[in-house]
Design a protein around this motif. Structure first.
Motif, PDB file in Angstrom:
ATOM      1  N   SER B 125       0.845  -1.190   0.000  1.00  0.00           N
ATOM      2  CA  SER B 125       0.000   0.000   0.000  1.00  0.00           C
ATOM      3  C   SER B 125       0.882   1.242   0.000  1.00  0.00           C
ATOM      4  O   SER B 125       2.089   1.159   0.241  1.00  0.00           O
ATOM      5  N   ASP B 129      -0.266   3.297   5.071  1.00  0.00           N
ATOM      6  CA  ASP B 129      -1.554   2.613   5.178  1.00  0.00           C
ATOM      7  C   ASP B 129      -1.328   1.115   5.320  1.00  0.00           C
ATOM      8  O   ASP B 129      -1.694   0.315   4.451  1.00  0.00           O
ATOM      9  N   GLN B 131      -2.609  -0.969   7.392  1.00  0.00           N
ATOM     10  CA  GLN B 131      -3.817  -1.757   7.627  1.00  0.00           C
ATOM     11  C   GLN B 131      -4.321  -2.346   6.310  1.00  0.00           C
ATOM     12  O   GLN B 131      -4.666  -3.518   6.217  1.00  0.00           O
ATOM     13  N   THR B 132      -4.326  -1.508   5.254  1.00  0.00           N
ATOM     14  CA  THR B 132      -4.795  -1.962   3.943  1.00  0.00           C
ATOM     15  C   THR B 132      -3.856  -3.031   3.387  1.00  0.00           C
ATOM     16  O   THR B 132      -4.304  -4.053   2.854  1.00  0.00           O
ATOM     17  N   ALA B 236       3.141   0.871  12.225  1.00  0.00           N
ATOM     18  CA  ALA B 236       2.604   2.084  11.596  1.00  0.00           C
ATOM     19  C   ALA B 236       2.756   3.285  12.539  1.00  0.00           C
ATOM     20  O   ALA B 236       3.145   4.373  12.112  1.00  0.00           O
TER      21      ALA B 236
END
Lengths: 180, 351
Positions: B125, B129, B131-132, B236
């Motif tokens: 990603s 990001d 999480q994506t 992150a």
């Protein structure tokens, strides 16, 4: 930064050394780390801080595994152990730092236990479970609990557990019917 | 010069995080039960694993096709590696290896087969990001697991060839550009701080590489005793903190050492526009400075995305594309110098 033992090579890892009765953390090069692991039994790592900002850098995996295998190998047996499934010997695994097959985790469990703890500061998986393995594991957990309840004469609990097992098996049968 | 530096200082307050956090990747390591790990497998073993994974992908109608590494030519493989879609390790283990790349929602998901583990599922990603990136890899992992028997234990989780990956098998990695911290002499302290927080810090070449162009990869070390979600969030969050430190470093550079900054940018532009020979490493160092300058709005006709494109296209595999014959190293250096000179011919430093 330079190695805190030889002051020549670049520091790449950390060892714990008792100096004047106190466990100190020293940044050392690979060669000094190897010498330390051969000279002394490895010191227990500092208590795990548990937080995101834990101050416990991890030694290189090869050094930890070498130390773990050397100590356990000396204490448990003179005969070279091998994995019963893939057949690799402990010595072969130590050379490549790669296990031969999943069964090696069981075959070398004693040696790997401390090495894995040194690497991860943990002993138990707390993440994702594959669905297939999850059902099998849940079933085993229920069977163990049922056995325990029966032995302890907690029959109401045993009935509840039996029903849960039945639902689990019934759900698996339904899924099994749908698979090609 | 003062007015341009002031303008840049104002613009810096709005520097998008993507200028510093370039991209992120989440990788899941998986192995099949009852199969030897790749380094100890025979060619027959590896082919069988390849066939099982291919069948699983087809059974789930993922639209993802697994191809053997040997079906790609060397130059194509090099381009995939330069784009960080596959690893150097896979190329070194080519026999029995496989690659599957799919585009889900315009971002790639890539599977490597018979690298260090049987399967390495990678989600990518932009920016931080993560999480994506994780969700993309996780979705594919869940689909594959329906048709494959993963090596897994309740105590140790997913079993991997190397115990350093056992547990979640998850490596979350952020790629960040930290030239500001480098110019202020603060990068070593940041790297040490990250390592003390049990994060791995590497150059863009991966494990063991130096940080060419001041582009670093920050990833988690722990895979046992932590959940996938907490790992992804942690990497992150900490990478976000590093981005903030880099951002502050850039502001300080402009305010406290504008001449150092402008000199760095001027030299880089000058070399890139006029050099006759440029190695990959040299070009990357100068393009790193151009990237910083573009982010601060100090170049005309140059955006960060333009520089990112140049960083990719000037790599050896990409340089070779379209050439009829294989170029020697010095020939590539000459072609690279000419290419960058043309691409940057109309770029000027604003002051």
């Amino acid at each position: 930064m330079k190695c805190e033992m030889c002051h020549k090579a670049e520091a790449e890892t950390v060892v714990h050394k008792t100096i004047a009765g106190e466990i100190r953390e020293l940044f050392v090069c690979q060669e000094c780390a190897r010498m330390e692991s051969r000279r002394d039994a490895p010191h227990p790592p500092p208590p795990h801080s548990g937080g995101a900002d834990g101050v416990s850098p991890v030694p290189l995996m090869e050094m930890i595994l070498d130390a773990a295998f050397e100590i356990v190998g000396k204490s448990i047996s003179l005969k070279e152990p091998a994995c019963p499934v893939c057949g690799i010997l402990r010595e072969e695994y130590r050379k490549r730092s790669r296990l031969g097959c999943p069964a090696c985790y069981e075959a070398f469990a004693k040696e790997l236990e401390s090495a894995i703890f040194d690497l991860h500061r943990a002993r138990q998986h707390t993440g994702k479970t594959p669905e297939k393995a999850k059902s099998a594991w849940q079933r085993q957990q229920l069977l163990n609990a049922l056995d325990d309840a029966v032995k302890g004469q907690r029959y109401e609990e045993a009935i509840t557990l039996r029903d849960q097992l039945g639902k689990l098996d019934g759900g698996e049968s339904a899924k099994g019917g749908q698979e090609p | 010069m003062t007015s341009e530096v002031d303008a840049s200082a104002r613009r810096t307050r709005n520097v998008p995080a993507g200028d510093i956090a370039m991209s992120c990747r989440v990788r899941l390591a998986r192995n099949l039960a009852d199969e030897r790990f790749p380094d100890w497998a025979t060619e027959c073993d590896r082919k069988r694993v390849f066939a099982k994974v291919r069948a699983a992908l087809e059974a789930e109608k993922t639209g993802v096709t697994l191809e053997p590494v040997t079906s790609f030519d060397a130059q194509h493989l090099e381009m995939l590696r330069e784009a960080h879609l596959i690893s150097k390790d896979l190329l070194e283990r080519a026999a029995g290896g496989g690659i599957a790349i799919a585009y889900l929602e315009k971002s790639p998901v890539c599977i490597m087969v018979n690298e260090e583990d049987h399967l390495r599922i990678q989600g990518f990603s932009d920016g931080l990001d993560m999480q994506t990136a994780w969700q993309r890899a996780d979705k594919l992992d869940t689909l594959l697991e329906r048709n494959l028997n993963y090596a897994w234990s309740p105590r140790l989780g997913y079993l991997t060839a190397c115990p350093s990956n056992v547990g979640t098998g998850l490596r979350a990695c952020a790629m960040v550009h930290l030239l500001g911290l480098r110019l202020l002499g603060e990068i070593e302290a940041v790297v040490r701080g990250l390592e003390r927080m049990r994060l791995l810090v590497r150059g863009i070449g991966g494990e063991g590489s130096e940080a060419a162009g001041q582009i670093y990869q920050i990833s988690n070390m722990d895979t046992l005793g932590v959940s996938e979600e907490s790992t992804v969030q942690r990497v992150a969050r900490i990478s976000g903190e590093v981005v903030r430190q880099e951002y502050n470093a850039r502001v300080r550079l402009i305010q406290e050492s504008p001449l150092v900054l402008m000199d760095c940018l001027a030299r880089s532009l000058s070399v890139l526009q006029n050099a006759r020979l440029l190695s990959t490493v040299e070009a990357l160092e100068f393009l790193s400075a151009m990237r910083l300058g573009a982010s601060l709005g100090l170049f005309t006709r140059l955006k960060v995305l333009d520089v990112d494109k140049l960083i990719l296209l000037m790599q050896p595999g990409h340089m070779q594309k379209g050439m009829k014959t294989s170029l020697m190293s010095e020939e590539r250096d000459e072609v690279r110098a000419g290419f960058l000179s043309r691409k940057l011919a109309n770029v000027k430093l604003k002051c």
